[in-house]
Design a protein around this motif. Sequence first.
Motif, short mmCIF file in Angstrom:
data_model
loop_
_atom_site.label_atom_id
_atom_site.label_comp_id
_atom_site.label_asym_id
_atom_site.label_seq_id
_atom_site.Cartn_x
_atom_site.Cartn_y
_atom_site.Cartn_z
N LYS A 221 0.85 -1.20 0.00
CA LYS A 221 0.00 0.00 0.00
C LYS A 221 0.88 1.25 0.00
O LYS A 221 1.89 1.30 0.71
CB LYS A 221 -0.91 0.01 1.23
CG LYS A 221 -1.84 -1.20 1.32
CD LYS A 221 -2.79 -1.10 2.50
CE LYS A 221 -2.09 -1.30 3.84
NZ LYS A 221 -1.63 -2.68 4.04
N GLU A 365 4.19 4.12 8.28
CA GLU A 365 3.01 4.97 8.49
C GLU A 365 3.23 6.06 9.54
O GLU A 365 2.39 6.96 9.68
CB GLU A 365 1.82 4.09 8.91
CG GLU A 365 1.30 3.17 7.82
CD GLU A 365 2.02 1.83 7.71
OE1 GLU A 365 1.52 0.93 7.02
OE2 GLU A 365 3.12 1.69 8.31
N LYS A 443 -0.85 10.67 6.22
CA LYS A 443 -2.12 11.22 5.77
C LYS A 443 -3.11 10.10 5.45
O LYS A 443 -4.33 10.28 5.55
CB LYS A 443 -1.89 12.10 4.53
CG LYS A 443 -3.10 12.86 4.06
CD LYS A 443 -2.71 14.01 3.13
CE LYS A 443 -2.07 13.56 1.85
NZ LYS A 443 -1.85 14.69 0.91
N GLY A 444 -2.59 8.95 5.09
CA GLY A 444 -3.45 7.80 4.77
C GLY A 444 -2.79 6.94 3.71
O GLY A 444 -1.68 7.20 3.26
N TYR A 445 -3.49 5.86 3.32
CA TYR A 445 -3.03 5.00 2.23
C TYR A 445 -3.60 5.51 0.92
O TYR A 445 -4.80 5.77 0.80
CB TYR A 445 -3.47 3.55 2.45
CG TYR A 445 -2.86 2.89 3.65
CD1 TYR A 445 -1.49 2.63 3.71
CD2 TYR A 445 -3.63 2.49 4.74
CE1 TYR A 445 -0.92 2.00 4.82
CE2 TYR A 445 -3.08 1.87 5.85
CZ TYR A 445 -1.72 1.63 5.88
OH TYR A 445 -1.16 1.03 6.97
N ASN A 447 -5.25 5.80 -2.52
CA ASN A 447 -6.27 5.06 -3.27
C ASN A 447 -6.87 3.90 -2.47
O ASN A 447 -7.38 2.94 -3.06
CB ASN A 447 -5.69 4.49 -4.58
CG ASN A 447 -5.07 5.56 -5.46
OD1 ASN A 447 -5.57 6.68 -5.50
ND2 ASN A 447 -4.00 5.22 -6.13
N ASN A 448 -6.81 3.98 -1.15
CA ASN A 448 -7.28 2.85 -0.34
C ASN A 448 -7.95 3.37 0.94
O ASN A 448 -7.43 3.16 2.04
CB ASN A 448 -6.11 1.91 -0.01
CG ASN A 448 -6.57 0.52 0.37
OD1 ASN A 448 -7.70 0.35 0.84
ND2 ASN A 448 -5.71 -0.46 0.17
N PRO A 449 -9.09 4.04 0.80
CA PRO A 449 -9.75 4.59 2.00
C PRO A 449 -10.17 3.52 3.00
O PRO A 449 -10.19 3.78 4.20
CB PRO A 449 -10.95 5.35 1.43
CG PRO A 449 -11.16 4.78 0.06
CD PRO A 449 -9.81 4.38 -0.44
N ALA A 450 -10.50 2.33 2.51
CA ALA A 450 -10.91 1.26 3.43
C ALA A 450 -9.75 0.86 4.34
O ALA A 450 -9.92 0.69 5.55
CB ALA A 450 -11.41 0.05 2.65
N THR A 452 -7.23 2.74 5.09
CA THR A 452 -6.97 3.88 5.98
C THR A 452 -7.92 3.86 7.16
O THR A 452 -7.51 4.04 8.32
CB THR A 452 -7.11 5.21 5.20
OG1 THR A 452 -6.19 5.22 4.10
CG2 THR A 452 -6.82 6.39 6.11
N ARG A 453 -9.21 3.63 6.90
CA ARG A 453 -10.21 3.58 7.99
C ARG A 453 -9.91 2.44 8.96
O ARG A 453 -10.13 2.57 10.17
CB ARG A 453 -11.61 3.44 7.42
CG ARG A 453 -12.16 4.69 6.77
CD ARG A 453 -13.65 4.56 6.50
NE ARG A 453 -13.96 3.46 5.60
CZ ARG A 453 -14.00 3.58 4.28
NH1 ARG A 453 -13.76 4.75 3.70
NH2 ARG A 453 -14.30 2.53 3.52
#
Length: 613
Positions: A221, A365, A443-445, A447-450, A452-453
């Motif tokens: 990721k 991360e 900030k997050g992954y 293209n992978n909001p799932a 990230t959540r």
Amino acid sequence: MPTYTSLLPPLPEPATSIWTYLFSRTHPYSSYSQYPEHYPAFIDAPTGRTLSRGALRSSTLRLAHGLRHPPRHALAPLARGDVALVFAPNTLAYPLVLFGLLAAGAAASPANPVYTPAELAHQYRDCGARLVFAVPDALPTVFAMLELVGVGEAEARRRVVVMQYDGSGRRGTAEGVDRDLVWLEELLAQGEERVEEKFDGGAAHATAYLCYSSGTTGKPKGVMTTHKNIVIETQILRATFPLLASGPGKDVLVGVLPLFHIYGLALLLHLAFVSGAPTLVMPRFDPEQFCANIARYRVTIGIIVPPIFLALVNHPATMRHDLSSLRYICSAAAPLSRDLALATAQKLASVGAHVVVGQGYGLTETSPGTHMLPFEWAMRKIGSCGVLVPNVEAKLVLSEDDATGEAKAEAAEWDPQEEERGGAGVKMSARGELWVRGPIVMKGYLNNPAATRASVTPSGWFKTGDIFVRDADGFWYVVDRKKELIKYKGFQVAPAELEALLLTHPSLVDAAVIGINDPVQATELPRAYVVPRGTPAPALDAEIQAWVAQRVAPHKRLRGGVVMVPEIPKSAAGKILRRELRERAKREGVRPAGTGSPGASSQGQVALAMAKL
């Protein structure tokens, strides 16, 4: 239950670009002007060629200009926010390219230089790279990758820069390289930007680096690390890492960690530069060359990983070279056991290198460091990954709320049953998964909001997946990976604990432990994969099983067997690749303890594997 904060005072959090923080002559938090521009910033280990601080600054601005105004219309120009993929081993050009991309306002996505075309294609597609920087030897892989993703031959040539730098200002040559390709030296000859692209205030939350984190399952990721993440992380490292002395004859760092990995990128490229100490760039780890370079360049600080500690203890090169300049070695990326740390310090002392052994902890991360072992405490708290760094909060979590993802139950602050890792009489917390929160969390992954959540709660807590304990003095200890814990009939078995024990066996040089499923007993069994020292004695597998059984509780015994292998599969950062061992275990099947090692049917086969190694 407590939310822990750092024992160290909070630090300022500059909101600016990485380039400004590193190279500005006027920014209040930049250290650039504290050191003369002629001081070396990076040294090429094989050749001795040096890139000075001033030359690096100028070259990054020239590269920024060349990327915005490329020659001959042979290259697609880069705009603010674009991404370039960097596909190379450690080289003198690496910091120049990364910092030049930042000066141009682009983001850099470093890739593992041993990737296959298919592996590289995943990162290329996912990060949306417009350009690829690659060393000449990597070009066949790059063009095979571009063909895989459907880029035509002519367009592919417009997306590649040959990443070779010698400071000559001339276009390079290499056998088999297309003459129409643009070389790094050509881009440096187009002119120089007057100022860098700015990322001040809220703009500092823009992505600067896209390193790819493999995790334990699925495809890697893209971790969106911002300018602000790295600037604050570098501030933290300056405050917590043992003081680096700058100037001729002072500190020199050995740069053998892969620069595509966040550990090497943050410490060898950023921390060393702001501290005014040069980094000796090695393309790869080789025990003989590593020790020879320490002697040749009088290296004082080694930022390394546990497999290199093993090599220092076991490889004869340690005895053949003058390592007396070393004063500090630091481990991260994977747990360093107390026994291995002590064995390394003792081995180096025997050859005249009296070192302090430190350790840190972090993840891609978290940019990466969340814990650092203070220099003055290192040998008293050996085995600890240190104290929580400034500006970061932590908690130890037992369970989470399924609806919100937030912590539901947390580990007790004190547990009288926990092993006293911090010293006799020093109270310990109960075990729990480490969660951290602060300005260094990604900030997050991409293209992978799932994903990230699943990893970051609505209130900003990042779930590390690692099991920790904390002692009453404020020092933290990695127990194991949450997903790697072995469950034997309801009892938890930590692979790292058994691995640390196995590394103390005189007949072994490396070890890894996984759980294998036994459908008959409906439980997991601990199995050890071990690398013997030389040709193994007959029945060494059974001897090791018995040796471990005498030293651990019954549920931790190696009931899944002992398998002798020529090497333990590990990532470039030194982490054990347990997925590969699990796949191997599936092929081997389950063998009851005491009946020999699965997959090693004869001592001759093992001896042959040792010879190949």
